[in-house]
Motif scaffolding. Structure first.
Motif, PDB file in Angstrom:
ATOM      1  N   GLY A 157     -11.844  -3.095  10.679  1.00 16.75           N
ATOM      2  CA  GLY A 157     -11.106  -4.295  11.473  1.00 16.75           C
ATOM      3  C   GLY A 157      -9.703  -4.355  11.536  1.00 16.75           C
ATOM      4  O   GLY A 157      -9.328  -5.306  11.992  1.00 16.75           O
ATOM      5  N   ILE A 158      -8.970  -3.550  10.617  1.00 18.05           N
ATOM      6  CA  ILE A 158      -7.554  -3.582  11.099  1.00 18.05           C
ATOM      7  C   ILE A 158      -6.981  -2.269  11.897  1.00 18.05           C
ATOM      8  O   ILE A 158      -7.206  -1.270  11.429  1.00 18.05           O
ATOM      9  CB  ILE A 158      -6.887  -3.713   9.679  1.00 18.05           C
ATOM     10  N   ASP A 159      -6.462  -2.594  12.946  1.00 16.79           N
ATOM     11  CA  ASP A 159      -6.104  -1.427  13.740  1.00 16.79           C
ATOM     12  C   ASP A 159      -4.593  -1.178  13.671  1.00 16.79           C
ATOM     13  O   ASP A 159      -3.876  -1.603  14.352  1.00 16.79           O
ATOM     14  CB  ASP A 159      -6.465  -1.815  15.309  1.00 16.79           C
ATOM     15  N   VAL A 160      -4.250  -0.216  12.650  1.00 16.58           N
ATOM     16  CA  VAL A 160      -2.851   0.195  12.466  1.00 16.58           C
ATOM     17  C   VAL A 160      -2.755   1.559  12.365  1.00 16.58           C
ATOM     18  O   VAL A 160      -3.688   2.409  11.999  1.00 16.58           O
ATOM     19  CB  VAL A 160      -2.044  -0.547  11.282  1.00 16.58           C
ATOM     20  N   ASP A 161      -1.767   2.294  12.714  1.00 17.55           N
ATOM     21  CA  ASP A 161      -1.588   3.641  12.723  1.00 17.55           C
ATOM     22  C   ASP A 161      -1.287   4.193  11.404  1.00 17.55           C
ATOM     23  O   ASP A 161      -1.643   5.390  10.875  1.00 17.55           O
ATOM     24  CB  ASP A 161      -0.242   4.176  13.716  1.00 17.55           C
ATOM     25  N   ASP A 162      -0.729   3.345  10.401  1.00 19.73           N
ATOM     26  CA  ASP A 162      -0.539   3.899   9.005  1.00 19.73           C
ATOM     27  C   ASP A 162      -0.636   2.755   8.082  1.00 19.73           C
ATOM     28  O   ASP A 162      -0.020   1.572   8.346  1.00 19.73           O
ATOM     29  CB  ASP A 162       1.072   4.498   9.280  1.00 19.73           C
ATOM     30  N   LEU A 163      -1.297   3.028   7.005  1.00 21.35           N
ATOM     31  CA  LEU A 163      -1.472   1.947   6.102  1.00 21.35           C
ATOM     32  C   LEU A 163      -0.353   1.816   4.961  1.00 21.35           C
ATOM     33  O   LEU A 163      -0.151   0.905   4.411  1.00 21.35           O
ATOM     34  CB  LEU A 163      -2.747   2.289   5.283  1.00 21.35           C
ATOM     35  N   VAL A 164       0.502   2.811   4.753  1.00 25.42           N
ATOM     36  CA  VAL A 164       1.512   2.809   3.947  1.00 25.42           C
ATOM     37  C   VAL A 164       2.600   1.797   4.356  1.00 25.42           C
ATOM     38  O   VAL A 164       2.950   1.794   5.539  1.00 25.42           O
ATOM     39  CB  VAL A 164       2.253   4.272   3.762  1.00 25.42           C
ATOM     40  N   LEU A 172       0.938  -1.206   0.024  1.00 23.97           N
ATOM     41  CA  LEU A 172       0.015   0.099  -0.017  1.00 23.97           C
ATOM     42  C   LEU A 172       0.955   1.337  -0.121  1.00 23.97           C
ATOM     43  O   LEU A 172       1.716   1.317   0.730  1.00 23.97           O
ATOM     44  CB  LEU A 172      -0.771   0.266   1.092  1.00 23.97           C
ATOM     45  N   ILE A 173       0.435   2.137  -0.846  1.00 27.12           N
ATOM     46  CA  ILE A 173       1.146   3.221  -1.133  1.00 27.12           C
ATOM     47  C   ILE A 173       0.104   4.358  -1.322  1.00 27.12           C
ATOM     48  O   ILE A 173      -0.768   4.325  -1.686  1.00 27.12           O
ATOM     49  CB  ILE A 173       2.346   3.329  -2.088  1.00 27.12           C
ATOM     50  N   PRO A 174       0.434   5.853  -0.772  1.00 24.30           N
ATOM     51  CA  PRO A 174      -0.405   6.938  -1.318  1.00 24.30           C
ATOM     52  C   PRO A 174      -0.075   7.162  -2.846  1.00 24.30           C
ATOM     53  O   PRO A 174       0.902   7.003  -3.339  1.00 24.30           O
ATOM     54  CB  PRO A 174      -0.028   8.042  -0.629  1.00 24.30           C
ATOM     55  N   GLN A 175      -1.147   7.475  -3.574  1.00 21.41           N
ATOM     56  CA  GLN A 175      -1.256   7.550  -4.948  1.00 21.41           C
ATOM     57  C   GLN A 175      -0.800   9.240  -5.162  1.00 21.41           C
ATOM     58  O   GLN A 175      -1.595   9.961  -4.666  1.00 21.41           O
ATOM     59  CB  GLN A 175      -2.523   7.330  -5.636  1.00 21.41           C
ATOM     60  N   GLU A 207     -13.567  -1.175  -1.710  1.00 19.72           N
ATOM     61  CA  GLU A 207     -12.718  -2.416  -2.323  1.00 19.72           C
ATOM     62  C   GLU A 207     -12.111  -3.295  -1.412  1.00 19.72           C
ATOM     63  O   GLU A 207     -11.734  -2.864  -0.269  1.00 19.72           O
ATOM     64  CB  GLU A 207     -11.813  -1.750  -3.144  1.00 19.72           C
ATOM     65  N   THR A 208     -12.367  -4.577  -1.749  1.00 20.13           N
ATOM     66  CA  THR A 208     -11.884  -5.731  -0.894  1.00 20.13           C
ATOM     67  C   THR A 208     -10.545  -6.183  -1.199  1.00 20.13           C
ATOM     68  O   THR A 208      -9.989  -6.144  -2.295  1.00 20.13           O
ATOM     69  CB  THR A 208     -12.758  -6.796  -0.881  1.00 20.13           C
ATOM     70  N   LEU A 209      -9.810  -6.361   0.068  1.00 20.96           N
ATOM     71  CA  LEU A 209      -8.361  -7.087  -0.252  1.00 20.96           C
ATOM     72  C   LEU A 209      -7.981  -7.633   0.988  1.00 20.96           C
ATOM     73  O   LEU A 209      -8.759  -7.794   1.996  1.00 20.96           O
ATOM     74  CB  LEU A 209      -7.372  -5.646  -0.557  1.00 20.96           C
ATOM     75  N   ASP A 210      -6.918  -8.415   0.914  1.00 22.38           N
ATOM     76  CA  ASP A 210      -6.586  -9.187   2.218  1.00 22.38           C
ATOM     77  C   ASP A 210      -5.052  -8.499   2.562  1.00 22.38           C
ATOM     78  O   ASP A 210      -4.430  -7.827   1.776  1.00 22.38           O
ATOM     79  CB  ASP A 210      -6.171 -10.380   1.888  1.00 22.38           C
ATOM     80  N   VAL A 211      -4.878  -8.213   3.872  1.00 25.42           N
ATOM     81  CA  VAL A 211      -3.776  -7.669   4.330  1.00 25.42           C
ATOM     82  C   VAL A 211      -2.929  -8.533   4.967  1.00 25.42           C
ATOM     83  O   VAL A 211      -3.554  -9.473   5.973  1.00 25.42           O
ATOM     84  CB  VAL A 211      -3.931  -6.261   5.217  1.00 25.42           C
TER      85      VAL A 211
END
Length: 70
Positions: free
Chosen positions: A57-64, A6-9, A32-36
Motif C-alpha cells: 500500500g506504499i508507493d515509493v521508488d526506494d525503501l532505503v 530502513l536500510i539494506p542488511q 512483518e508489520t510496521l508503520d512508515v
C-alpha cells in the motif's frame, strides 16, 4: 515502539531497521508489520518480497531511508 530508518542488511538480501549507530532490528522478514512515516503521517503496512522488497500500500521508488516504527 522504536523509530528507525530502513536500510539494506549487509550480507543478506533482507531489509533492516537502524535505530541508532549500533542498534539494529536484525533483519526484516516477509509479512512483518510496521508503520512508515509519509508526509508527516504514520501509515501501517507490512513488508513483502516480490522481485524486490516493497511495502504493501506504499508507493515509493526506494525503501532505503524511509522512517519506520515497530
Amino acid at each position: 515502539m522504536k523509530i528507525g530508518t530502513l536500510i539494506p542488511q549487509r550480507g543478506t538480501d533482507r531489509m533492516d531497521i537502524r535505530f541508532d549507530l549500533y542498534d539494529y532490528h536484525g533483519g526484516l522478514h516477509c509479512g512483518e508489520t510496521l508503520d512508515v512515516k509519509i508526509s508527516g503521517k504514520w501509515i501501517p503496512t507490512r513488508i513483502e518480497m516480490g522481485k524486490d522488497w516493497y511495502l504493501v500500500g506504499i508507493d515509493v521508488d526506494d525503501l532505503v531511508g524511509l522512517i519506520v516504527r515497530i
